[in-house]
Design an enzyme around this catalytic site. Sequence first.
Site, PDB file in Angstrom:
ATOM      1  N   TYR A  74     -19.310  39.160  45.589  1.00  0.00           N
ATOM      2  CA  TYR A  74     -18.096  38.310  46.480  1.00  0.00           C
ATOM      3  C   TYR A  74     -19.179  38.023  47.983  1.00  0.00           C
ATOM      4  O   TYR A  74     -18.722  36.772  48.301  1.00  0.00           O
ATOM      5  CB  TYR A  74     -16.752  39.156  46.925  1.00  0.00           C
ATOM      6  CG  TYR A  74     -15.776  38.351  47.375  1.00  0.00           C
ATOM      7  CD1 TYR A  74     -14.941  37.795  46.559  1.00  0.00           C
ATOM      8  CD2 TYR A  74     -15.984  38.122  48.743  1.00  0.00           C
ATOM      9  CE1 TYR A  74     -14.014  36.870  47.223  1.00  0.00           C
ATOM     10  CE2 TYR A  74     -14.864  37.428  49.279  1.00  0.00           C
ATOM     11  CZ  TYR A  74     -13.947  36.892  48.532  1.00  0.00           C
ATOM     12  OH  TYR A  74     -12.934  35.963  49.130  1.00  0.00           O
ATOM     13  N   PHE A 126     -16.955   6.325  53.050  1.00  0.00           N
ATOM     14  CA  PHE A 126     -16.649   6.396  51.368  1.00  0.00           C
ATOM     15  C   PHE A 126     -15.180   6.897  51.487  1.00  0.00           C
ATOM     16  O   PHE A 126     -14.408   7.135  52.420  1.00  0.00           O
ATOM     17  CB  PHE A 126     -17.632   7.691  50.774  1.00  0.00           C
ATOM     18  CG  PHE A 126     -17.124   7.847  49.378  1.00  0.00           C
ATOM     19  CD1 PHE A 126     -17.470   6.796  48.526  1.00  0.00           C
ATOM     20  CD2 PHE A 126     -16.461   9.012  49.002  1.00  0.00           C
ATOM     21  CE1 PHE A 126     -17.097   7.258  47.315  1.00  0.00           C
ATOM     22  CE2 PHE A 126     -16.161   9.312  47.682  1.00  0.00           C
ATOM     23  CZ  PHE A 126     -16.704   8.399  46.797  1.00  0.00           C
ATOM     24  N   ASP A 127     -14.514   6.394  50.309  1.00  0.00           N
ATOM     25  CA  ASP A 127     -12.851   6.505  50.000  1.00  0.00           C
ATOM     26  C   ASP A 127     -12.377   7.800  50.471  1.00  0.00           C
ATOM     27  O   ASP A 127     -11.417   7.904  51.164  1.00  0.00           O
ATOM     28  CB  ASP A 127     -12.446   6.019  48.810  1.00  0.00           C
ATOM     29  CG  ASP A 127     -13.476   5.577  47.867  1.00  0.00           C
ATOM     30  OD1 ASP A 127     -14.583   5.496  48.038  1.00  0.00           O
ATOM     31  OD2 ASP A 127     -13.155   5.553  46.572  1.00  0.00           O
ATOM     32  N   ALA A 219     -24.632  12.395  50.815  1.00  0.00           N
ATOM     33  CA  ALA A 219     -24.344  12.577  49.060  1.00  0.00           C
ATOM     34  C   ALA A 219     -25.876  12.007  48.731  1.00  0.00           C
ATOM     35  O   ALA A 219     -26.497  12.427  47.663  1.00  0.00           O
ATOM     36  CB  ALA A 219     -23.303  11.561  48.540  1.00  0.00           C
ATOM     37  N   LYS A 260     -24.398  14.306  43.712  1.00  0.00           N
ATOM     38  CA  LYS A 260     -25.244  13.021  43.772  1.00  0.00           C
ATOM     39  C   LYS A 260     -26.742  13.671  43.813  1.00  0.00           C
ATOM     40  O   LYS A 260     -27.251  14.234  42.848  1.00  0.00           O
ATOM     41  CB  LYS A 260     -24.979  12.340  44.867  1.00  0.00           C
ATOM     42  CG  LYS A 260     -23.651  11.363  44.920  1.00  0.00           C
ATOM     43  CD  LYS A 260     -22.432  12.159  44.332  1.00  0.00           C
ATOM     44  CE  LYS A 260     -21.218  11.270  44.322  1.00  0.00           C
ATOM     45  NZ  LYS A 260     -20.473  11.470  45.507  1.00  0.00           N
ATOM     46  N   HIS A 453      -5.731   1.816  40.420  1.00  0.00           N
ATOM     47  CA  HIS A 453      -6.799   1.790  39.354  1.00  0.00           C
ATOM     48  C   HIS A 453      -7.041   3.025  38.544  1.00  0.00           C
ATOM     49  O   HIS A 453      -7.412   2.930  37.435  1.00  0.00           O
ATOM     50  CB  HIS A 453      -8.317   1.265  39.961  1.00  0.00           C
ATOM     51  CG  HIS A 453      -8.992   2.000  40.769  1.00  0.00           C
ATOM     52  ND1 HIS A 453      -8.341   2.440  42.040  1.00  0.00           N
ATOM     53  CD2 HIS A 453      -9.950   2.781  40.817  1.00  0.00           C
ATOM     54  CE1 HIS A 453      -9.381   3.263  42.669  1.00  0.00           C
ATOM     55  NE2 HIS A 453     -10.139   3.415  41.956  1.00  0.00           N
TER      56      HIS A 453
HETATM   57  C1  LIG Z   1     -18.965  11.281  46.192  1.00  0.00           C
HETATM   58  C2  LIG Z   1     -19.046  11.148  47.648  1.00  0.00           C
HETATM   59  C3  LIG Z   1     -18.328  11.899  48.580  1.00  0.00           C
HETATM   60  C4  LIG Z   1     -17.334  12.838  47.916  1.00  0.00           C
HETATM   61  O1  LIG Z   1     -17.936  13.845  47.208  1.00  0.00           O
HETATM   62  P1  LIG Z   1     -17.150  14.648  46.188  1.00  0.00           P
HETATM   63  O2  LIG Z   1     -18.359  15.575  45.777  1.00  0.00           O
HETATM   64  O3  LIG Z   1     -16.935  13.716  44.989  1.00  0.00           O
HETATM   65  O4  LIG Z   1     -15.904  15.360  46.727  1.00  0.00           O
HETATM   66  C5  LIG Z   1     -18.348  11.564  49.990  1.00  0.00           C
HETATM   67  N1  LIG Z   1     -19.352  10.723  50.216  1.00  0.00           N
HETATM   68  C6  LIG Z   1     -20.090   9.900  49.494  1.00  0.00           C
HETATM   69  C7  LIG Z   1     -20.934   8.958  50.052  1.00  0.00           C
HETATM   70  C8  LIG Z   1     -19.854   9.945  48.292  1.00  0.00           C
HETATM   71  O5  LIG Z   1     -20.642   9.201  47.248  1.00  0.00           O
END
Ligand SMILES: *Cc1c(COP(=O)(O)O)cnc(C)c1O
Length: 461
Positions: A74, A126-127, A219, A260, A453
């Site tokens: 842990y 990013f979204d 990322a 990524k 979407h």
């Molecule tokens: C994928 C991504 C995120 C979010 O990460 P998750 O691991 O999907 O939660 C944030 N910023 C960028 C640029 C990304 O490509």
Amino acid sequence: MRNREMYAEPYRIKMIEPIKIRDRETREKLIVDAGYNVFNLKAEDVYIDLLTDSGTTAMSANQWAGMMLGDESYAGCRNFFNLQDALKDIMGYQYVVPTHQGRAAENILMSMFVGEGQRVIGNMHFDTTEGHIRMRKAFPVNLVIDEGLDTASDHPFKGNINLEALEEELKNSTPAELPLVIITVTCNSNGGQPVAMDNIRAASSLAKKYKRPLFIDAARYAENCYFIKQRDPHYSNHSVKDIAREMFSYADGCTMSSKKDALVNIGGFLAFRDNEEWYERAVQIQICYEGFRTYGGLAGRDLEALARGLHEGTEEDYLEDRIGQVHYLGRLLTAEGIPIVLPVGGHGVFIDALQFLPHIPQSKLPGQTLAVELYRAGGIRAIELGTCAFGYIDQATGQEVYPQQELVRLAIPRRVYSDRHMRYVADTLIEIGRHKEAIKGMKIIYQTELMRHFTARFALL
Ligand SMILES: *Cc1c(COP(=O)(O)O)cnc(C)c1O
């Protein structure tokens, strides 16, 4: 970057995962059952899955071996310390806060710095970053350079932030109004376009001058560093690791989706260069949402694969092959006159659906139509980034508001598909192009107000 024909993959294959292509008749039926939304397809029914490069990487033998050394204690597991060492080595950062994904790291960062009514500046958020800012009733502000949004521009660093606009924002606000600057590398939202070292350095000195923290959304940091090496003559003799060290030295910390460039299937982290007080504040939030400081919602084995993946992700033969493959697909398509966004970025190829299907107006969803056609014609799954993803119905007028671009993204998973798979994808698109007059477009028959979407259903026209 060397010509793709001058080298072969810097790995050989020890384990394979069979994939099957359903026959055309079955695909036609499956996509109808899916309401013409590729998110509703079972992955097993997809032959080549280019939905995303996130979490879809093939891990190496070294990473799998590391997973057997997962220490599932842990507190204080050895894999956490290996991760810490990787960050010190690659980023020069002292403090790491593991999380289950990148967005969880963003949640912690935004909880620390962002509150109601504030502005958070970035090149292009990013979204999920935007989501975390908006959830706090704050405003995401994107200041990418104009060339970054111009599909005709061949600027080498289309992810750069507009420095004059950044200085204006910083000069005309207090830290209580504008608490944070975030640079996303590579810039995902305009196609994985890189940010120049000079740009990050200059943004950093502005942030310092006006006393605001600068964070990197890391990322795809390794892909960004590889582009810097290729495109900035000053760095052509530097190693990617040295470039990464310098780049991260300009920021106070970073968030990262490990799915990524850290070459793993799950995980993320928040890191700080040297600010212990920030680190301890972050740990408080981490404990509530993720877990104790040395595991943060991940198993010990995941932390080990991540630590090893961070190192592998900066290896230059890997990066040459990875980005080289994305660009190879881009060349196959441009050679046949298929309109794509140029220059090609780091993690995918974006088809311009309005140009590819010029007889289908945006109101008839050319992007979604092409995504569906890719599945029908070749069992390929791609994602629409156009009217379905970014358009919306204006509540006041009841009218559809259309985005500027109508794109279909072919995201390439890392180390998963061969160049023959890429050839097949290109051939499928060429074949669709030959019969495109027969394609009529689509309409939405079910949608939700937010992020439609993912859940919308469609009908063919
Ligand atoms: C994928 C991504 C995120 C979010 O990460 P998750 O691991 O999907 O939660 C944030 N910023 C960028 C640029 C990304 O490509």
